[in-house]
Design a protein around this motif. Structure first.
Motif, PDB file in Angstrom:
ATOM      1  N   PHE A   1       9.671  -6.209 -10.330  1.00  0.00           N
ATOM      2  CA  PHE A   1      10.777  -5.590  -9.285  1.00  0.00           C
ATOM      3  C   PHE A   1      11.808  -6.697  -9.003  1.00  0.00           C
ATOM      4  N   CYS A   2      12.987  -6.034  -8.937  1.00  0.00           N
ATOM      5  CA  CYS A   2      14.186  -6.880  -8.553  1.00  0.00           C
ATOM      6  C   CYS A   2      14.761  -6.147  -7.181  1.00  0.00           C
ATOM      7  N   ALA A   3      15.465  -6.811  -6.589  1.00  0.00           N
ATOM      8  CA  ALA A   3      16.011  -6.385  -5.180  1.00  0.00           C
ATOM      9  C   ALA A   3      16.577  -5.157  -5.133  1.00  0.00           C
ATOM     10  N   GLY A   4      17.212  -4.480  -6.309  1.00  0.00           N
ATOM     11  CA  GLY A   4      17.810  -3.312  -6.019  1.00  0.00           C
ATOM     12  C   GLY A   4      16.581  -2.333  -6.153  1.00  0.00           C
ATOM     13  N   VAL A   5      15.743  -2.513  -6.921  1.00  0.00           N
ATOM     14  CA  VAL A   5      14.537  -1.576  -7.177  1.00  0.00           C
ATOM     15  C   VAL A   5      13.717  -1.499  -5.766  1.00  0.00           C
ATOM     16  N   ASP A   6      13.499  -3.013  -5.266  1.00  0.00           N
ATOM     17  CA  ASP A   6      12.768  -2.938  -3.875  1.00  0.00           C
ATOM     18  C   ASP A   6      13.511  -2.056  -2.856  1.00  0.00           C
ATOM     19  N   ARG A   7      14.827  -2.201  -2.773  1.00  0.00           N
ATOM     20  CA  ARG A   7      15.575  -1.505  -1.636  1.00  0.00           C
ATOM     21  C   ARG A   7      15.377   0.051  -2.033  1.00  0.00           C
ATOM     22  N   ALA A   8      15.610   0.472  -3.359  1.00  0.00           N
ATOM     23  CA  ALA A   8      15.481   1.757  -3.626  1.00  0.00           C
ATOM     24  C   ALA A   8      14.322   2.468  -3.286  1.00  0.00           C
ATOM     25  N   ILE A   9      13.178   1.990  -3.383  1.00  0.00           N
ATOM     26  CA  ILE A   9      11.859   2.429  -3.052  1.00  0.00           C
ATOM     27  C   ILE A   9      11.690   2.338  -1.700  1.00  0.00           C
ATOM     28  N   GLU A  10      12.137   1.498  -1.026  1.00  0.00           N
ATOM     29  CA  GLU A  10      12.216   1.482   0.565  1.00  0.00           C
ATOM     30  C   GLU A  10      13.009   2.347   1.252  1.00  0.00           C
ATOM     31  N   ILE A  11      14.005   2.687   0.535  1.00  0.00           N
ATOM     32  CA  ILE A  11      14.820   3.745   1.250  1.00  0.00           C
ATOM     33  C   ILE A  11      14.185   5.168   1.219  1.00  0.00           C
ATOM     34  N   VAL A  12      13.586   5.640  -0.035  1.00  0.00           N
ATOM     35  CA  VAL A  12      12.968   6.612   0.020  1.00  0.00           C
ATOM     36  C   VAL A  12      11.403   6.605   1.030  1.00  0.00           C
TER      37      VAL A  12
ATOM     38  N   CYS B   1      22.137   0.677  -6.570  1.00  0.00           N
ATOM     39  CA  CYS B   1      21.879  -0.701  -6.588  1.00  0.00           C
ATOM     40  C   CYS B   1      23.340  -1.145  -6.185  1.00  0.00           C
ATOM     41  N   PRO B   2      23.288  -2.136  -5.308  1.00  0.00           N
ATOM     42  CA  PRO B   2      24.690  -2.927  -4.893  1.00  0.00           C
ATOM     43  C   PRO B   2      25.190  -3.511  -5.910  1.00  0.00           C
ATOM     44  N   LEU B   3      24.376  -3.697  -7.050  1.00  0.00           N
ATOM     45  CA  LEU B   3      25.140  -4.516  -8.173  1.00  0.00           C
ATOM     46  C   LEU B   3      25.865  -3.580  -9.178  1.00  0.00           C
ATOM     47  N   VAL B   4      25.584  -2.190  -9.203  1.00  0.00           N
ATOM     48  CA  VAL B   4      26.059  -1.025  -9.551  1.00  0.00           C
ATOM     49  C   VAL B   4      27.536  -0.573  -8.985  1.00  0.00           C
ATOM     50  N   THR B   5      27.264  -0.602  -7.547  1.00  0.00           N
ATOM     51  CA  THR B   5      28.180  -0.266  -6.693  1.00  0.00           C
ATOM     52  C   THR B   5      29.394  -1.073  -6.836  1.00  0.00           C
ATOM     53  N   LYS B   6      29.142  -2.352  -7.193  1.00  0.00           N
ATOM     54  CA  LYS B   6      30.286  -3.514  -7.636  1.00  0.00           C
ATOM     55  C   LYS B   6      31.184  -2.993  -8.679  1.00  0.00           C
ATOM     56  N   VAL B   7      30.332  -2.212  -9.646  1.00  0.00           N
ATOM     57  CA  VAL B   7      31.035  -1.979 -10.800  1.00  0.00           C
ATOM     58  C   VAL B   7      32.142  -0.679 -10.370  1.00  0.00           C
ATOM     59  N   HIS B   8      31.285   0.207  -9.935  1.00  0.00           N
ATOM     60  CA  HIS B   8      32.045   1.312  -9.238  1.00  0.00           C
ATOM     61  C   HIS B   8      33.470   1.039  -8.340  1.00  0.00           C
ATOM     62  N   VAL B   9      33.248   0.012  -7.298  1.00  0.00           N
ATOM     63  CA  VAL B   9      34.269  -0.622  -6.681  1.00  0.00           C
ATOM     64  C   VAL B   9      35.448  -1.061  -7.618  1.00  0.00           C
ATOM     65  N   GLU B  10      34.949  -1.845  -8.506  1.00  0.00           N
ATOM     66  CA  GLU B  10      35.976  -2.702  -9.462  1.00  0.00           C
ATOM     67  C   GLU B  10      36.732  -1.586 -10.311  1.00  0.00           C
TER      68      GLU B  10
END
Length: 321
Positions: free
Chosen positions: A14-25, A99-108
């Protein structure tokens, strides 16, 4: 010769983005009750998805399957502007587990598009993250999957051209394709920090160190997981036989014939529980030692969206990002 040692890659799983996504659900289910609808698999792991289904998550691809007024979670891979708008139009309470790191790409992409840029995206066609990023704009993003594609791409103009990358690619492949983009379009704008995420990079780096030290590599990960597939390919490329498995049941005894040392890692969406089950299964072949490699310690943690933190108001707002 029997297996006598398992070498565990560090970091793995698990990475931070996966941890966060599972916790959100999980928090959404606890707070608002089942069912909670999730667009696409929250992360690409069969075990995780089945566990969340058992708790009350319903995974859908088409928003028409979600009843009015329901709570909807976007998966860690992100969604297009069209999907986001449709979800709002249908009146769902939305929690965004992108994942916030994917969102970073979207923002860019959004920022540079306003400045008149076109984009070359390095990624795998059909992957939900790629569809989400390309869907940030109605046009002007050109997908390239390999160096050959770079030679065929035809942007409308080359003065304002930027490159973005799927976050879960092979670091080496992406670098090779990016070099081809630079060679063809010398003025191309590249991200200040690479788009490939820290977890993908760290897990690939660990496999590069581990592979030469072992006789066979086992990667725990689901077939749909991009970053898990890249780990298996990387070990193979380094000359070590490698297999990817969804669970311990998929291990084949013949993979270990004549293999004294087994390397074991897990993709960023694979839980440690599955790694432990694989260790127990391999131990039955006579393994005596399990050793963890030294490696990068990952401490990154991403905050949860508003409305899911402890003490937040009970009713979800109309849209939370």
């Amino acid at each position: 010769m029997a297996v006598n040692e398992i070498l565990l890659a560090e970091p793995r799983g698990f990475c931070a983005g996966v941890d966060r996504a599972i916790e959100i659900v999980e928090r959404a289910i606890a707070k608002f009750g089942a069912p909670i609808y999730v667009r696409h698999e929250i992360v690409h792991n069969t075990y995780v998805v089945n566990e969340l289904k058992a708790k009350g998550a319903i995974f859908i691809e088409d928003l028409a399957e979600v009843p009015p007024g329901a709570t909807l979670v976007f998966s860690a891979h992100g969604v297009s502007k069209a999907v986001e708008q449709e979800a709002r139009d249908r009146g769902f309470a939305i929690f965004d587990a992108t994942c916030p790191l994917v969102t970073k790409v979207h923002v860019e992409v959004a920022k540079l598009a306003k400045e008149g840029y076109e984009f070359i995206m390095i990624g795998h066609k059909g992957h939900p993250e790629v569809e989400g990023t390309m869907g940030q704009l109605s046009s002007g993003i050109h997908l390239v999957e390999d160096v050959e594609d770079v030679h065929k791409v035809q942007p409308a103009q080359t003065e304002k051209l930027a490159v973005v990358t799927q976050t879960t690619l092979s670091v080496d492949d992406a670098a090779e394709i990016a070099a081809a983009v630079r060679a063809r379009f010398p003025a191309v704008r590249e991200p200040k920090q690479q788009d490939i995420c820290y977890a993908t990079q760290n897990r690939q780096d660990a496999v590069k160190i581990m592979s030469p030290q072992v006789d066979v590599v086992i990667v725990v990960g689901s077939p749909t997981s991009s970053n898990s597939n890249r780990l298996r390919e990387l070990a193979q490329r380094l000359g070590t036989p490698a297999y990817m498995i969804d669970s311990a049941e998929e291990l084949q005894v013949e993979w270990f014939d004549g293999k004294a040392r087994v390397g074991l890692t897990a993709g960023a969406s694979a839980p440690e529980l599955l790694v432990r089950q694989v260790i127990e299964r391999i131990k039955a072949l006579g393994v005596v030692a399990v050793r963890t490699m030294p490696g990068v310690e990952e401490t990154l943690k991403f905050p949860l969206p508003k409305g899911l933190k402890l003490g937040d108001a009970a009713a979800p707002p109309h849209h939370i990002s």
